[in-house]
Design a protein around this motif. Structure first.
Motif, PDB file in Angstrom:
ATOM      1  N   ARG A   1       0.836  -1.206   0.000  1.00 44.81           N
ATOM      2  CA  ARG A   1       0.000   0.000   0.000  1.00 44.81           C
ATOM      3  C   ARG A   1       0.872   1.257   0.000  1.00 44.81           C
ATOM      4  O   ARG A   1       0.560   2.243  -0.668  1.00 44.81           O
ATOM      5  CB  ARG A   1      -0.922   0.008   1.225  1.00 44.81           C
ATOM      6  CG  ARG A   1      -2.092  -0.945   1.127  1.00 44.81           C
ATOM      7  CD  ARG A   1      -3.013  -0.824   2.338  1.00 44.81           C
ATOM      8  NE  ARG A   1      -4.171  -1.675   2.211  1.00 44.81           N
ATOM      9  CZ  ARG A   1      -5.285  -1.329   1.561  1.00 44.81           C
ATOM     10  NH1 ARG A   1      -5.381  -0.123   1.013  1.00 44.81           N
ATOM     11  NH2 ARG A   1      -6.294  -2.173   1.483  1.00 44.81           N
ATOM     12  N   ILE A   2       1.955   1.212   0.748  1.00 40.34           N
ATOM     13  CA  ILE A   2       2.859   2.368   0.784  1.00 40.34           C
ATOM     14  C   ILE A   2       3.414   2.650  -0.604  1.00 40.34           C
ATOM     15  O   ILE A   2       3.430   3.796  -1.081  1.00 40.34           O
ATOM     16  CB  ILE A   2       4.001   2.124   1.789  1.00 40.34           C
ATOM     17  CG1 ILE A   2       3.449   2.038   3.205  1.00 40.34           C
ATOM     18  CG2 ILE A   2       5.059   3.216   1.689  1.00 40.34           C
ATOM     19  CD1 ILE A   2       4.474   1.632   4.252  1.00 40.34           C
TER      20      ILE A   2
ATOM     21  N   VAL B   1      10.143  -2.488 -11.161  1.00 38.75           N
ATOM     22  CA  VAL B   1      10.470  -2.500  -9.735  1.00 38.75           C
ATOM     23  C   VAL B   1       9.200  -2.551  -8.878  1.00 38.75           C
ATOM     24  O   VAL B   1       9.195  -3.179  -7.813  1.00 38.75           O
ATOM     25  CB  VAL B   1      11.339  -1.281  -9.342  1.00 38.75           C
ATOM     26  CG1 VAL B   1      12.697  -1.352 -10.004  1.00 38.75           C
ATOM     27  CG2 VAL B   1      10.659   0.036  -9.678  1.00 38.75           C
ATOM     28  N   VAL B   2       8.127  -1.923  -9.326  1.00 41.31           N
ATOM     29  CA  VAL B   2       6.881  -1.950  -8.545  1.00 41.31           C
ATOM     30  C   VAL B   2       6.237  -3.324  -8.613  1.00 41.31           C
ATOM     31  O   VAL B   2       5.786  -3.875  -7.592  1.00 41.31           O
ATOM     32  CB  VAL B   2       5.916  -0.854  -9.047  1.00 41.31           C
ATOM     33  CG1 VAL B   2       4.533  -1.022  -8.410  1.00 41.31           C
ATOM     34  CG2 VAL B   2       6.470   0.533  -8.723  1.00 41.31           C
ATOM     35  N   LEU B   3       6.186  -3.921  -9.804  1.00 36.42           N
ATOM     36  CA  LEU B   3       5.577  -5.250  -9.927  1.00 36.42           C
ATOM     37  C   LEU B   3       6.369  -6.302  -9.167  1.00 36.42           C
ATOM     38  O   LEU B   3       5.789  -7.199  -8.549  1.00 36.42           O
ATOM     39  CB  LEU B   3       5.479  -5.641 -11.405  1.00 36.42           C
ATOM     40  CG  LEU B   3       4.372  -4.967 -12.208  1.00 36.42           C
ATOM     41  CD1 LEU B   3       4.418  -5.417 -13.666  1.00 36.42           C
ATOM     42  CD2 LEU B   3       2.993  -5.263 -11.608  1.00 36.42           C
ATOM     43  N   LEU B   4       7.695  -6.215  -9.193  1.00 37.41           N
ATOM     44  CA  LEU B   4       8.503  -7.167  -8.424  1.00 37.41           C
ATOM     45  C   LEU B   4       8.205  -7.048  -6.928  1.00 37.41           C
ATOM     46  O   LEU B   4       8.173  -8.061  -6.214  1.00 37.41           O
ATOM     47  CB  LEU B   4       9.989  -6.938  -8.699  1.00 37.41           C
ATOM     48  CG  LEU B   4      10.508  -7.444 -10.047  1.00 37.41           C
ATOM     49  CD1 LEU B   4      11.941  -6.997 -10.274  1.00 37.41           C
ATOM     50  CD2 LEU B   4      10.405  -8.964 -10.132  1.00 37.41           C
TER      51      LEU B   4
ATOM     52  N   CYS C   1      13.297  -0.524  -2.608  1.00 32.25           N
ATOM     53  CA  CYS C   1      13.794  -0.214  -3.958  1.00 32.25           C
ATOM     54  C   CYS C   1      12.707   0.463  -4.786  1.00 32.25           C
ATOM     55  O   CYS C   1      12.967   1.443  -5.491  1.00 32.25           O
ATOM     56  CB  CYS C   1      14.257  -1.488  -4.656  1.00 32.25           C
ATOM     57  SG  CYS C   1      15.808  -2.165  -4.039  1.00 32.25           S
ATOM     58  N   ALA C   2      11.482  -0.060  -4.697  1.00 39.26           N
ATOM     59  CA  ALA C   2      10.382   0.532  -5.458  1.00 39.26           C
ATOM     60  C   ALA C   2      10.101   1.962  -4.998  1.00 39.26           C
ATOM     61  O   ALA C   2       9.928   2.874  -5.816  1.00 39.26           O
ATOM     62  CB  ALA C   2       9.128  -0.327  -5.316  1.00 39.26           C
ATOM     63  N   CYS C   3      10.066   2.165  -3.703  1.00 39.66           N
ATOM     64  CA  CYS C   3       9.814   3.511  -3.176  1.00 39.66           C
ATOM     65  C   CYS C   3      10.915   4.481  -3.589  1.00 39.66           C
ATOM     66  O   CYS C   3      10.649   5.615  -3.999  1.00 39.66           O
ATOM     67  CB  CYS C   3       9.702   3.469  -1.650  1.00 39.66           C
ATOM     68  SG  CYS C   3       8.190   2.708  -1.030  1.00 39.66           S
ATOM     69  N   LEU C   4      12.158   4.022  -3.477  1.00 40.85           N
ATOM     70  CA  LEU C   4      13.279   4.895  -3.813  1.00 40.85           C
ATOM     71  C   LEU C   4      13.283   5.227  -5.300  1.00 40.85           C
ATOM     72  O   LEU C   4      13.599   6.363  -5.692  1.00 40.85           O
ATOM     73  CB  LEU C   4      14.595   4.237  -3.406  1.00 40.85           C
ATOM     74  CG  LEU C   4      15.834   5.147  -3.427  1.00 40.85           C
ATOM     75  CD1 LEU C   4      15.631   6.363  -2.533  1.00 40.85           C
ATOM     76  CD2 LEU C   4      17.071   4.374  -2.984  1.00 40.85           C
TER      77      LEU C   4
END
Length: 574
Positions: free
Chosen positions: A12-13, A385-388, A411-414
């Protein structure tokens, strides 16, 4: 009724962060859309759109697709917003297609928040284009958009219950590939290879070859239609061949040498990323062998500190190599800690491979550094990166997986935060071919057919000097324009028309233009000499020596970029 899938808190974040970053960037793009006049690359795109019938030689037929887009808005701000809308629309299609195909390949049910978040992440990556130059439609932008659209439609075509739906979507994917090819042939060909590989590898049914055929038909019909509706004053083949020679006068590198340079750049960029982010890489390797929550938190902390110390969060033309080192590292970490997410089966692995390769396929053919082109086609990596992160979260909760979850989501957030920060900060520092950042462009001026534009003080003064030059030599709209060299934007200020090609960078190209156009045939000619040409004026063709051909000196305004004077000459009356 299918129950609504559970979205874990860390996911969710990531998803809400993607939506927030997209909202911030949407406002930022609108804010920047009417600021600054860039007199080189963007002006070349605008002139191709405004005067398509004047372009006789082309390596890229971008003017075929840009002209109708200019006709929609007929203003600089509207043109830029059209380009941004194309990026957002096609990247959204790519995000939607990625969610669809993963649902088909893994039987995973996605929530609405997950679908919206992936699409938003794709849009954030696509808007990295804006960190380099304004999003006016151009061969680069439309090549990226064509790749996004073709891949997205291909994903959506696979696994359809109705064969006709899959074939129609494949036909539309072919249309997108044709757009990419017309604007950047090398990118269109390489992207077509990637898309066909995805279509053949991901579709499980026998219809795969029918889908490939439908894509070829869609691309062929689009190309035929474009050629028939834009024949030009020269045969298309002759125009392309002559345009290729014009291109080689600037880009002298052979195909083989260019491919070798790409390989060397890729290896050096990867090595540079691993060296620059070596503290993070070493901590991550330790985490793989000793999965503990405290070590995962330490690794994430080192990663953030590494990014801050290397100033990866900053945008601007001087940051392109640093930006790519950061993205390379995040992609490597994302795949490293998400092994179980992308090795579920062969088709899932192929899907992620296609996403990683897509920016490279668009970059093929560029004379610029490879990383510069990858930055402007970043939506597939943002999706990756988001899907992973989302797929890793779905794995069973164990001590090892918990540390991977934390690392993957970080990693996705960054990735999202860095992209947003780079775009926003690029407005305040190191702009491409501008003397001052966009934040300094606050004075509203009216620039002919471009409409109202906000410029800085130096550009406003320059425009005033141009108006004086117009009055001194009675320069009228429609005059022929020769910018010697690489100042096509001044044609927009004079409301003049470059003959043959607005892309004029050296004496050899000027000689080629004179083979197709005689200055004596134009009622009025405006010629602008830059600092380099003034210093080496003897290299100009005889017919372009202003003092030998009856030209009158109209003024010597100070060009804002690089702060040097140019000479404005004119001859003839309207």
């Amino acid at each position: 009724m299918t129950p609504t899938p559970t979205v874990f808190a860390p996911s969710r974040i990531v998803l809400w962060l993607a939506l927030i970053c997209f909202a911030i960037l949407g406002v930022a793009v609108i804010w920047a859309s009417d600021r600054a006049l860039e007199f080189t690359d963007e002006a070349y795109y605008l002139l191709s759109a405004i005067h398509p019938d004047q372009i006789l030689l082309y390596i890229s037929a971008q003017h075929w697709t840009l002209a109708p887009l200019w006709a929609l808005t007929e203003s600089l701000q509207g043109f830029r917003m059209t380009g941004a809308a194309i990026l957002l629309g096609t990247s959204s299609l790519l995000g939607w297609g990625a969610v669809w195909i993963l649902a088909h390949l893994t039987d995973r049910v996605w929530s609405r928040l997950e679908v919206a978040g992936v699409i938003a992440a794709s849009a954030v990556g696509a808007l990295m284009y804006v960190a380099t130059i304004a999003p006016s439609p151009s061969y680069n932008l439309l090549a990226s958009a064509g790749a996004y659209g073709a891949a997205g439609l291909t994903f959506l075509a696979i696994g359809r219950a109705k064969p006709s739906t899959g074939l129609m979507l494949s036909l539309l994917a072919g249309l997108c590939l044709a757009v990419a090819f017309v604007n950047k042939p090398s990118a269109g060909i390489c992207t077509a290879l990637v898309v066909c590989g995805l279509m053949l590898g991901l579709e499980e049914r026998r219809r795969k070859w029918a889908m490939v055929t439908a894509g070829i038909i869609g691309a062929t019909l689009t190309l035929v239609l474009l050629v028939l509706t834009h024949p030009g004053t020269l045969p298309v083949r002759d125009s392309f061949n002559s345009g290729l020679e014009l291109f080689r006068m600037v880009q002298t590198e052979s195909v083989g040498a260019r491919l070798i340079r790409y390989a060397v750049t890729l290896l050096s960029s990867t090595a540079g990323a691993l060296i620059t982010f070596s503290p993070t890489v070493f901590a991550f390797i330790a985490l793989l062998f000793y999965p503990r929550r405290w070590l995962a938190i330490t690794t994430v902390s080192i990663l953030i500190l590494n990014a801050v110390l290397e100033k990866t969060y900053l945008g601007g033309v001087d940051q392109y190599p640093t930006i790519m080192e950061g993205y390379y590292t995040l992609i490597i970490l994302a795949f490293g800690c998400g092994v179980r997410a992308w090795t579920i089966n062969r088709r899932v692995a192929l899907f992620y491979t296609g996403l990683v390769l897509l920016p490279f396929s668009v970059a093929i053919g560029t004379g610029n550094a490879l990383f510069t082109q990858i930055v402007i086609t970043l939506a597939p990596w943002s999706i990756t990166v988001v899907l992973l992160a989302l797929m890793t979260q779905a794995s069973p909760i164990t001590r090892a997986n918990e540390t991977r979850h934390l690392m993957q989501h970080s990693c996705a957030c960054l990735f999202l935060v860095l992209s947003t920060s780079q775009i926003i900060t690029s407005f305040g520092r190191a702009p491409y071919h501008l003397q001052t950042p966009l934040v300094a462009h606050t004075q509203t001026v009216s620039v002919g057919m471009l409409g109202d534009v906000k410029v800085d003080a130096a550009t406003a003064a320059f425009l005033g000097e141009i108006e004086q030059a117009k009055e001194i030599c009675a320069i009228q709209p429609g005059a022929a324009f020769m910018g010697l060299f690489n100042v096509p934007g001044l044609a927009l200020i004079f409301d003049a028309v470059p003959p043959v090609s607005p892309w004029l960078n050296n004496p050899a190209q000027a000689d080629t233009v004179l083979e197709y156009w005689n200055p004596d045939s134009a009622p009025q000619v405006v010629m602008v000499l830059t600092r380099e040409v003034i210093a080496e004026q003897v290299t100009l063709p005889a017919r372009l020596q202003p003092d030998q051909n009856g030209y009158m000196l109209c003024g010597t305004p100070l060009l804002p970029f690089q702060q040097h004077t140019v000479e404005v000459w004119a001859r003839g009356t309207p």
